[in-house]
Motif scaffolding. Structure first.
Motif, mmCIF file in Angstrom:
data_model
loop_
_atom_site.group_PDB
_atom_site.id
_atom_site.type_symbol
_atom_site.label_atom_id
_atom_site.label_comp_id
_atom_site.label_asym_id
_atom_site.label_seq_id
_atom_site.Cartn_x
_atom_site.Cartn_y
_atom_site.Cartn_z
ATOM 1 N N LEU A 43 0.861 -1.175 0.000
ATOM 2 C CA LEU A 43 0.000 0.000 0.000
ATOM 3 C C LEU A 43 0.896 1.222 0.000
ATOM 4 O O LEU A 43 1.827 1.327 0.805
ATOM 5 C CB LEU A 43 -0.886 0.011 1.243
ATOM 6 N N PHE A 44 0.637 2.171 -0.884
ATOM 7 C CA PHE A 44 1.410 3.411 -0.932
ATOM 8 C C PHE A 44 0.683 4.488 -0.151
ATOM 9 O O PHE A 44 -0.509 4.736 -0.359
ATOM 10 C CB PHE A 44 1.611 3.867 -2.375
ATOM 11 N N LEU A 45 1.404 5.143 0.764
ATOM 12 C CA LEU A 45 0.851 6.215 1.586
ATOM 13 C C LEU A 45 1.258 7.550 0.987
ATOM 14 O O LEU A 45 2.438 7.900 0.988
ATOM 15 C CB LEU A 45 1.374 6.107 3.018
ATOM 16 N N ALA A 58 1.701 7.415 -9.265
ATOM 17 C CA ALA A 58 1.828 6.666 -10.517
ATOM 18 C C ALA A 58 3.061 5.776 -10.508
ATOM 19 O O ALA A 58 3.011 4.609 -10.922
ATOM 20 C CB ALA A 58 1.874 7.636 -11.702
ATOM 21 N N SER A 59 4.199 6.319 -10.000
ATOM 22 C CA SER A 59 5.413 5.507 -9.959
ATOM 23 C C SER A 59 5.286 4.383 -8.934
ATOM 24 O O SER A 59 5.844 3.296 -9.121
ATOM 25 C CB SER A 59 6.631 6.377 -9.656
ATOM 26 N N ALA A 60 4.522 4.622 -7.862
ATOM 27 C CA ALA A 60 4.294 3.565 -6.877
ATOM 28 C C ALA A 60 3.494 2.422 -7.485
ATOM 29 O O ALA A 60 3.825 1.242 -7.291
ATOM 30 C CB ALA A 60 3.568 4.133 -5.650
ATOM 31 N N PHE A 61 2.455 2.751 -8.235
ATOM 32 C CA PHE A 61 1.666 1.706 -8.899
ATOM 33 C C PHE A 61 2.509 0.974 -9.934
ATOM 34 O O PHE A 61 2.431 -0.253 -10.069
ATOM 35 C CB PHE A 61 0.416 2.301 -9.542
ATOM 36 N N ALA A 62 3.344 1.708 -10.638
ATOM 37 C CA ALA A 62 4.205 1.080 -11.648
ATOM 38 C C ALA A 62 5.183 0.107 -10.996
ATOM 39 O O ALA A 62 5.587 -0.891 -11.612
ATOM 40 C CB ALA A 62 4.969 2.154 -12.421
ATOM 41 N N ALA A 63 5.563 0.386 -9.747
ATOM 42 C CA ALA A 63 6.496 -0.489 -9.033
ATOM 43 C C ALA A 63 5.804 -1.671 -8.372
ATOM 44 O O ALA A 63 6.475 -2.527 -7.794
ATOM 45 C CB ALA A 63 7.250 0.318 -7.981
ATOM 46 N N GLY A 64 4.474 -1.711 -8.430
ATOM 47 C CA GLY A 64 3.763 -2.872 -7.904
ATOM 48 C C GLY A 64 2.830 -2.619 -6.753
ATOM 49 O O GLY A 64 2.266 -3.574 -6.195
ATOM 50 N N ALA A 65 2.626 -1.356 -6.363
ATOM 51 C CA ALA A 65 1.649 -1.069 -5.306
ATOM 52 C C ALA A 65 0.267 -1.549 -5.741
ATOM 53 O O ALA A 65 -0.134 -1.365 -6.893
ATOM 54 C CB ALA A 65 1.622 0.417 -4.995
ATOM 55 N N THR A 66 -0.458 -2.162 -4.825
ATOM 56 C CA THR A 66 -1.805 -2.647 -5.140
ATOM 57 C C THR A 66 -2.881 -1.633 -4.811
ATOM 58 O O THR A 66 -4.037 -1.785 -5.224
ATOM 59 C CB THR A 66 -2.102 -3.949 -4.375
ATOM 60 N N GLY A 67 -2.515 -0.605 -4.050
ATOM 61 C CA GLY A 67 -3.483 0.420 -3.677
ATOM 62 C C GLY A 67 -2.757 1.580 -3.034
ATOM 63 O O GLY A 67 -1.538 1.533 -2.811
ATOM 64 N N ALA A 68 -3.504 2.641 -2.716
ATOM 65 C CA ALA A 68 -2.904 3.827 -2.114
ATOM 66 C C ALA A 68 -3.849 4.437 -1.101
ATOM 67 O O ALA A 68 -5.078 4.290 -1.208
ATOM 68 C CB ALA A 68 -2.551 4.853 -3.198
ATOM 69 N N LEU A 69 -3.280 5.100 -0.123
ATOM 70 C CA LEU A 69 -4.045 5.942 0.803
ATOM 71 C C LEU A 69 -3.798 7.373 0.360
ATOM 72 O O LEU A 69 -2.658 7.850 0.357
ATOM 73 C CB LEU A 69 -3.577 5.734 2.242
ATOM 74 N N THR A 70 -4.859 8.061 -0.030
ATOM 75 C CA THR A 70 -4.728 9.369 -0.667
ATOM 76 C C THR A 70 -5.761 10.339 -0.100
ATOM 77 O O THR A 70 -6.625 9.961 0.695
ATOM 78 C CB THR A 70 -4.933 9.255 -2.189
ATOM 79 N N HIS A 72 -7.404 12.212 -2.453
ATOM 80 C CA HIS A 72 -8.305 12.280 -3.600
ATOM 81 C C HIS A 72 -7.962 11.129 -4.537
ATOM 82 O O HIS A 72 -6.832 10.604 -4.478
ATOM 83 C CB HIS A 72 -8.185 13.627 -4.326
ATOM 84 N N PRO A 73 -8.871 10.672 -5.366
ATOM 85 C CA PRO A 73 -8.547 9.583 -6.289
ATOM 86 C C PRO A 73 -7.355 9.939 -7.165
ATOM 87 O O PRO A 73 -7.130 11.101 -7.521
ATOM 88 C CB PRO A 73 -9.833 9.441 -7.115
ATOM 89 N N VAL A 74 -6.565 8.913 -7.479
ATOM 90 C CA VAL A 74 -5.373 9.111 -8.312
ATOM 91 C C VAL A 74 -5.409 8.125 -9.472
ATOM 92 O O VAL A 74 -6.108 7.113 -9.426
ATOM 93 C CB VAL A 74 -4.085 8.903 -7.486
ATOM 94 N N GLU A 75 -4.655 8.443 -10.500
ATOM 95 C CA GLU A 75 -4.579 7.560 -11.655
ATOM 96 C C GLU A 75 -3.575 6.445 -11.402
ATOM 97 O O GLU A 75 -2.611 6.615 -10.658
ATOM 98 C CB GLU A 75 -4.170 8.346 -12.898
ATOM 99 N N GLY A 76 -3.824 5.304 -12.035
ATOM 100 C CA GLY A 76 -2.875 4.208 -11.981
ATOM 101 C C GLY A 76 -3.304 3.040 -11.142
ATOM 102 O O GLY A 76 -2.764 1.934 -11.284
ATOM 103 N N GLY A 77 -4.265 3.237 -10.235
ATOM 104 C CA GLY A 77 -4.695 2.137 -9.387
ATOM 105 C C GLY A 77 -5.736 2.579 -8.377
ATOM 106 O O GLY A 77 -6.050 3.764 -8.251
ATOM 107 N N PRO A 78 -6.250 1.632 -7.595
ATOM 108 C CA PRO A 78 -7.298 1.963 -6.618
ATOM 109 C C PRO A 78 -6.728 2.684 -5.404
ATOM 110 O O PRO A 78 -5.538 2.555 -5.086
ATOM 111 C CB PRO A 78 -7.845 0.590 -6.231
ATOM 112 N N SER A 79 -7.584 3.440 -4.745
ATOM 113 C CA SER A 79 -7.138 4.163 -3.556
ATOM 114 C C SER A 79 -8.281 4.324 -2.581
ATOM 115 O O SER A 79 -9.462 4.272 -2.952
ATOM 116 C CB SER A 79 -6.589 5.536 -3.940
ATOM 117 N N VAL A 80 -7.922 4.502 -1.313
ATOM 118 C CA VAL A 80 -8.881 4.893 -0.282
ATOM 119 C C VAL A 80 -8.586 6.355 0.042
ATOM 120 O O VAL A 80 -7.464 6.704 0.446
ATOM 121 C CB VAL A 80 -8.751 4.021 0.973
ATOM 122 N N SER A 81 -9.570 7.217 -0.158
ATOM 123 C CA SER A 81 -9.384 8.652 0.034
ATOM 124 C C SER A 81 -9.845 9.077 1.425
ATOM 125 O O SER A 81 -10.920 8.676 1.890
ATOM 126 C CB SER A 81 -10.160 9.438 -1.023
#
Length: 464
Positions: A43-45, A58-70, A72-81
């Motif tokens: 998970l990328f924070l 975007a670079s985190a998703f490209a490196a294999g992150a399955t999701g992000a804590l953000t 606002h929504p971001v491009e490249g993968g799913p996130s919890v806002s």
């Protein structure tokens, strides 16, 4: 078989933070705020600091992150806002703590030695069962909740390092952890520029770790320090069970002797009134009291004495905190003691004493290489000049130094002991070949910010 249970699901992150999922549900097996450290499945924070973490999603998703804590929504993968990602991380830390109520948790602070003591405790916890701990020096407002959020539910015991740079930082972090046992390794002249009342303020701040203790928790207190009463009173207010370590009669863990030996030392002590001798793989005199602190913490976290002693016997010095290397140079070898990670007047004196006790072959010298101690405020000059006393008491032969503050020490040293001085550690490192020779024992010590590690690396590199 390895545990394949996810550390977090997107549903759990939503429950912990009150956030909203954008994109497909996901699972995460780790988490980090550094996109360069992403391991597939993390998970990328998207934390905000000098740079906005959202820029790196975007670079985190490209490196294999399955999701992000953000936020606002971001491009490249799913996130919890969430409204604020740091507050979201804190909420995940608390959720992680509360979903694993069986975990026995410890917390460590102190002016000197907290990282090494934390990792020594972790060594004992590892031998006792699945364990978890702070990595590196993850001890601040990000590192503590991050370490909590990284804690697997299968953990049985955990230990957390808690640090500070300014007043009011330790108590909130301790309340995140809610430790069952907490200790203060020692109190000294560290970060004093942030406290109007100097060392007394530091002591009160360190003692605030006990405010976070779980009900019935244990406070492990250094009874030898001048501000022991400050720690004791804070522990009393917290309703803690209090145990002490030190050199005086009446302590629960009493140091009787610290005897340097080949490859480490032997500690002679009394533990809860019974005699106890045990070996260490550490040679620094400060490890006499540190080891007793570790034993009391492990006892409070339900680790047997036999397990604790085995962990201490095997625990090796950490990088930059006493690691020893033999360096080959023309004509022979010299011994390098790398204490370059950090420094303050208290740890300097302990280091000088340890260096002075090391045997040297005929013709060899005990040499210390120093860089500036930082965050000492208007006491900096006096404290740097004051190092001359413990250097003399330890019988050291030669002092090399770098930095404007260490120039003050350099100027007051007697001619026979005054070695090289350079404006910066980098300049001193460039002259590493002139600093030591065959038979010498050389210790490098300084604050991390004054780059003592550059000199240590340059000396080690002389061996090719």
């Amino acid at each position: 078989m390895p545990d394949t249970t996810p550390l977090w699901t997107s549903a759990e992150i939503e429950a912990a933070t009150g956030g909203r999922l954008s994109g497909a549900p996901f699972e995460a097996h780790g988490l980090t705020y550094n996109s360069r450290e992403i391991v597939p499945g993390d998970l990328f924070l998207a934390l905000k600091g000098a740079r906005d973490g959202h820029e790196f999603a975007a670079s985190a998703f490209a490196a294999g992150a399955t999701g992000a804590l953000t936020e606002h929504p971001v491009e490249g993968g799913p996130s919890v806002s969430v409204a604020d990602t740091l507050r979201g991380l804190e909420a995940m830390g608390v959720f992680s703590r509360d979903r694993a109520p069986h975990v026995r948790r410890g917390a460590v602070t102190g002016s000197v030695g907290k990282t090494s003591v934390t990792q020594a405790i972790k060594a004992g916890l590892d031998l006792a069962g699945p364990a978890h701990a702070s990595i590196k020096s993850y001890n601040n407002h990000i590192g503590v909740p991050l370490t909590l959020a990284r804690m697997p539910q299968s953990t049985q015991r955990a230990v957390f390092e808690i640090g500070m740079n300014a007043p009011g930082e330790i108590a909130p972090l301790s309340k995140f952890v809610r430790p069952h046992a907490a200790c203060v390794t020692t109190v000294g002249l560290v970060h004093i520029e942030a406290f109007a009342d100097g060392e007394a303020g530091v002591a009160a701040e360190k003692a605030s770790i006990f405010e976070g203790l779980a009900e019935g928790g244990t406070a492990v207190l250094n009874g030898d320090i001048a501000f022991a009463h400050v720690l004791d009173e804070a522990a009393r207010r917290a309703g803690a069970r209090r145990v002490t370590f030190g050199t005086k009669a009446g302590h629960d863990a009493r140091l009787l002797a610290f005897e340097p030996a080949l490859g480490g030392a032997v500690v002679r002590a009394e533990l809860f009134g019974k005699p106890l001798d045990f070996p260490l793989s550490q040679s620094g005199f400060h490890w006499g009291l540190n080891s007793l602190c570790v034993l009391l913490m492990l006892d409070a976290l339900d680790v047997s004495l036999d397990t604790a002693l085995k962990a201490l016997a095997d625990f090796q010095p950490l990088a930059g905190r006493g690691q020893v290397a033999v360096v080959s140079v023309p004509g022979g070898t010299f011994t390098l003691v790398d204490e370059s990670y950090n420094a303050n007047p208290l740890s300097m004196a302990a280091g000088f004493r340890s260096l002075g006790a090391r045997p040297v072959p005929a013709g060899g010298r005990r040499i210390v290489v120093l860089t500036d101690m930082l965050e000492l405020g208007d006491q900096s000059r006096a404290l740097h000049e004051g190092l001359a006393g413990p250097i003399d008491a330890a019988g050291l032969d030669l002092v090399h130094a770098a930095g404007p503050e260490m120039k003050k020490l350099h100027d007051v040293l007697p001619d026979a002991r005054r070695g090289e001085w350079r404006e910066t550690a980098a300049e001193l490192a460039a002259d590493a070949a002139t600093l030591a020779g065959p038979g010498d024992v050389v210790m490098v010590k300084g604050s991390n910010g004054s780059k003592a590690s550059l000199v240590a690396k340059a000396l080690a590199a002389l061996g090719g």
